[in-house]
Design a protein around this motif. Structure first.
Motif, PDB file in Angstrom:
ATOM      1  N   LEU A 100       4.487  -3.093  -2.626  1.00  0.00           N
ATOM      2  CA  LEU A 100       4.504  -3.492  -1.223  1.00  0.00           C
ATOM      3  C   LEU A 100       5.577  -4.544  -0.944  1.00  0.00           C
ATOM      4  O   LEU A 100       6.360  -4.437  -0.009  1.00  0.00           O
ATOM      5  N   ILE A 101       5.542  -5.589  -1.763  1.00  0.00           N
ATOM      6  CA  ILE A 101       6.368  -6.780  -1.533  1.00  0.00           C
ATOM      7  C   ILE A 101       7.006  -7.206  -2.853  1.00  0.00           C
ATOM      8  O   ILE A 101       6.360  -7.154  -3.904  1.00  0.00           O
ATOM      9  N   TYR A 102       8.265  -7.626  -2.808  1.00  0.00           N
ATOM     10  CA  TYR A 102       8.914  -8.231  -3.964  1.00  0.00           C
ATOM     11  C   TYR A 102       9.630  -9.496  -3.492  1.00  0.00           C
ATOM     12  O   TYR A 102       9.839  -9.681  -2.281  1.00  0.00           O
ATOM     13  N   GLY A 103       9.982 -10.341  -4.437  1.00  0.00           N
ATOM     14  CA  GLY A 103      10.629 -11.598  -4.053  1.00  0.00           C
ATOM     15  C   GLY A 103       9.787 -12.415  -3.097  1.00  0.00           C
ATOM     16  O   GLY A 103      10.322 -13.142  -2.249  1.00  0.00           O
ATOM     17  N   ALA A 104       8.488 -12.293  -3.226  1.00  0.00           N
ATOM     18  CA  ALA A 104       7.486 -13.022  -2.437  1.00  0.00           C
ATOM     19  C   ALA A 104       7.386 -12.564  -0.984  1.00  0.00           C
ATOM     20  O   ALA A 104       6.298 -12.616  -0.392  1.00  0.00           O
ATOM     21  N   SER A 105       8.504 -12.118  -0.393  1.00  0.00           N
ATOM     22  CA  SER A 105       8.453 -11.846   1.047  1.00  0.00           C
ATOM     23  C   SER A 105       9.262 -10.632   1.498  1.00  0.00           C
ATOM     24  O   SER A 105       9.291 -10.341   2.702  1.00  0.00           O
ATOM     25  N   SER A 106       9.883  -9.921   0.589  1.00  0.00           N
ATOM     26  CA  SER A 106      10.691  -8.754   0.973  1.00  0.00           C
ATOM     27  C   SER A 106       9.849  -7.490   0.884  1.00  0.00           C
ATOM     28  O   SER A 106       9.256  -7.211  -0.159  1.00  0.00           O
ATOM     29  N   ARG A 107       9.817  -6.739   1.984  1.00  0.00           N
ATOM     30  CA  ARG A 107       9.054  -5.497   1.967  1.00  0.00           C
ATOM     31  C   ARG A 107       9.808  -4.413   1.205  1.00  0.00           C
ATOM     32  O   ARG A 107      11.025  -4.269   1.341  1.00  0.00           O
ATOM     33  N   ALA A 108       9.078  -3.656   0.409  1.00  0.00           N
ATOM     34  CA  ALA A 108       9.676  -2.546  -0.327  1.00  0.00           C
ATOM     35  C   ALA A 108      10.001  -1.406   0.641  1.00  0.00           C
ATOM     36  O   ALA A 108       9.515  -1.365   1.778  1.00  0.00           O
ATOM     37  N   THR A 109      10.802  -0.479   0.164  1.00  0.00           N
ATOM     38  CA  THR A 109      11.223   0.664   0.971  1.00  0.00           C
ATOM     39  C   THR A 109      10.029   1.442   1.509  1.00  0.00           C
ATOM     40  O   THR A 109       9.110   1.783   0.754  1.00  0.00           O
ATOM     41  N   GLY A 110      10.027   1.662   2.814  1.00  0.00           N
ATOM     42  CA  GLY A 110       8.989   2.490   3.423  1.00  0.00           C
ATOM     43  C   GLY A 110       7.681   1.792   3.713  1.00  0.00           C
ATOM     44  O   GLY A 110       6.736   2.439   4.193  1.00  0.00           O
ATOM     45  N   ILE A 111       7.602   0.510   3.441  1.00  0.00           N
ATOM     46  CA  ILE A 111       6.350  -0.217   3.681  1.00  0.00           C
ATOM     47  C   ILE A 111       6.298  -0.678   5.146  1.00  0.00           C
ATOM     48  O   ILE A 111       7.241  -1.307   5.627  1.00  0.00           O
ATOM     49  N   PRO A 112       5.201  -0.377   5.839  1.00  0.00           N
ATOM     50  CA  PRO A 112       5.092  -0.745   7.258  1.00  0.00           C
ATOM     51  C   PRO A 112       5.156  -2.250   7.464  1.00  0.00           C
ATOM     52  O   PRO A 112       4.751  -3.032   6.599  1.00  0.00           O
ATOM     53  N   ASP A 113       5.644  -2.642   8.643  1.00  0.00           N
ATOM     54  CA  ASP A 113       5.825  -4.085   8.884  1.00  0.00           C
ATOM     55  C   ASP A 113       4.514  -4.820   9.141  1.00  0.00           C
ATOM     56  O   ASP A 113       4.520  -6.037   9.338  1.00  0.00           O
ATOM     57  N   ARG A 114       3.376  -4.113   9.104  1.00  0.00           N
ATOM     58  CA  ARG A 114       2.101  -4.849   9.194  1.00  0.00           C
ATOM     59  C   ARG A 114       1.793  -5.574   7.875  1.00  0.00           C
ATOM     60  O   ARG A 114       0.910  -6.419   7.824  1.00  0.00           O
ATOM     61  N   PHE A 115       2.527  -5.223   6.806  1.00  0.00           N
ATOM     62  CA  PHE A 115       2.406  -5.931   5.532  1.00  0.00           C
ATOM     63  C   PHE A 115       3.477  -7.024   5.474  1.00  0.00           C
ATOM     64  O   PHE A 115       4.666  -6.752   5.683  1.00  0.00           O
ATOM     65  N   SER A 116       3.058  -8.237   5.172  1.00  0.00           N
ATOM     66  CA  SER A 116       4.039  -9.310   5.022  1.00  0.00           C
ATOM     67  C   SER A 116       3.610 -10.243   3.904  1.00  0.00           C
ATOM     68  O   SER A 116       2.416 -10.438   3.652  1.00  0.00           O
ATOM     69  N   GLY A 117       4.592 -10.800   3.228  1.00  0.00           N
ATOM     70  CA  GLY A 117       4.339 -11.726   2.134  1.00  0.00           C
ATOM     71  C   GLY A 117       4.998 -13.060   2.424  1.00  0.00           C
ATOM     72  O   GLY A 117       6.033 -13.128   3.081  1.00  0.00           O
ATOM     73  N   SER A 118       4.372 -14.118   1.923  1.00  0.00           N
ATOM     74  CA  SER A 118       4.932 -15.452   2.103  1.00  0.00           C
ATOM     75  C   SER A 118       4.546 -16.314   0.917  1.00  0.00           C
ATOM     76  O   SER A 118       3.744 -15.910   0.066  1.00  0.00           O
ATOM     77  N   GLY A 119       5.111 -17.509   0.892  1.00  0.00           N
ATOM     78  CA  GLY A 119       4.755 -18.459  -0.147  1.00  0.00           C
ATOM     79  C   GLY A 119       5.907 -18.775  -1.075  1.00  0.00           C
ATOM     80  O   GLY A 119       6.962 -18.127  -1.045  1.00  0.00           O
ATOM     81  N   SER A 120       5.691 -19.773  -1.911  1.00  0.00           N
ATOM     82  CA  SER A 120       6.693 -20.181  -2.890  1.00  0.00           C
ATOM     83  C   SER A 120       6.020 -21.060  -3.934  1.00  0.00           C
ATOM     84  O   SER A 120       4.892 -21.551  -3.714  1.00  0.00           O
ATOM     85  N   GLY A 121       6.722 -21.255  -5.043  1.00  0.00           N
ATOM     86  CA  GLY A 121       6.192 -22.141  -6.086  1.00  0.00           C
ATOM     87  C   GLY A 121       4.981 -21.553  -6.788  1.00  0.00           C
ATOM     88  O   GLY A 121       5.123 -20.670  -7.620  1.00  0.00           O
ATOM     89  N   THR A 122       3.804 -22.041  -6.425  1.00  0.00           N
ATOM     90  CA  THR A 122       2.580 -21.558  -7.064  1.00  0.00           C
ATOM     91  C   THR A 122       1.617 -20.867  -6.102  1.00  0.00           C
ATOM     92  O   THR A 122       0.603 -20.323  -6.543  1.00  0.00           O
TER      93      THR A 122
END
Lengths: 117, 108
Positions: free
Chosen positions: B48-70
């Motif tokens: 779904l998500i890589y790099g904490a906040s980048s959506r993978a190919t074809g993943i709908p924008d209702r999915f979102s990732g956030s955060g950093s560190g721990t």
């Protein structure tokens, strides 16, 4: 789109080895690493190791070092994972995944390996 | 090894509601190398998500990732019937690359 298709379920006796194949299509095989990950019943996913499909170089989790071997056949676009000295705790679903950096962007369907006497 | 903890263990929600899933690492995740996967029984895990906040190919924008560190979060807005599944986080910045125990999102 990348596809990874794994070989079928296996039943092995303790002490035996198992070799699982992961046939790929839809992308340039040698341009991406292949990871192997397993999930035992009720457990979290466990990363086992990876192989650079271009040069065959491998990196294994210390937990499996000495028991796991990842290889490839570039002409067949297929990666293999062999696990030796099987014990009951190795009963799990084993997955291959195409690596992008170190995460898996496309995964195989999984292969159930059952270790039982 | 970096240990990942996910909470809650189970989230019971209705279609149309939003889900907030947490993933906490025992030490800082290198370069925010954190991925989220969706997994349904008998199927291949889906990135779904890589790099904490980048959506993978074809993943709908209702999915979102956030955060950093721990501390990292996966948010699913306006749950669709097909979103009810298991969700796992993985850190891939430090070998061995480790996974969290998962959060089940089920239908209330």
């Amino acid at each position: 789109q990348a596809q990874l298709v794994q070989s079928g379920a296996e039943v092995k006796k303790p002490g035996a080895s198992v070799k699982i194949s992961c046939k790929t299509s839809g992308y340039r095989f040698t341009s991406y690493p292949i990871h192997w990950v397993r999930q035992a019943p009720g457990q979290r996913f466990e990363w086992m190791g990876l192989m650079d499909a271009g040069n065959g170089n491998t990196k294994y989790s210390q937990k499996f070092q000495g028991r796991v071997t990842i290889t490839r056949d570039t002409s067949a676009r297929t990666a293999y994972m062999e696990l030796s000295s099987l014990r009951s705790e190795d009963t799990a679903v084993y997955y291959c995944a195409r690596g992008n950096w170190n995460y898996g962007d496309y995964w195989g369907q999984g292969t159930l390996v059952t270790v039982s006497s | 090894d970096i240990v990942l903890t996910q909470s809650p263990g189970t989230l019971s929600l209705s279609p149309g509601e939003s889900a907030t899933l947490s993933c906490r690492a025992s030490q800082s995740v290198s370069s925010n190398s954190l991925a989220w996967y969706q997994h349904k029984p008998g199927q291949a895990p889906r990135l779904l998500i890589y790099g904490a906040s980048s959506r993978a190919t074809g993943i709908p924008d209702r999915f979102s990732g956030s955060g950093s560190g721990t501390d990292f979060t996966l948010t699913i807005n306006r749950l669709e019937p097909e979103d009810f599944a298991l969700y796992y986080c993985q850190q891939y910045g430090t070998s061995p690359f480790t996974f969290g125990p998962g959060t089940t999102v089920d239908i209330k």
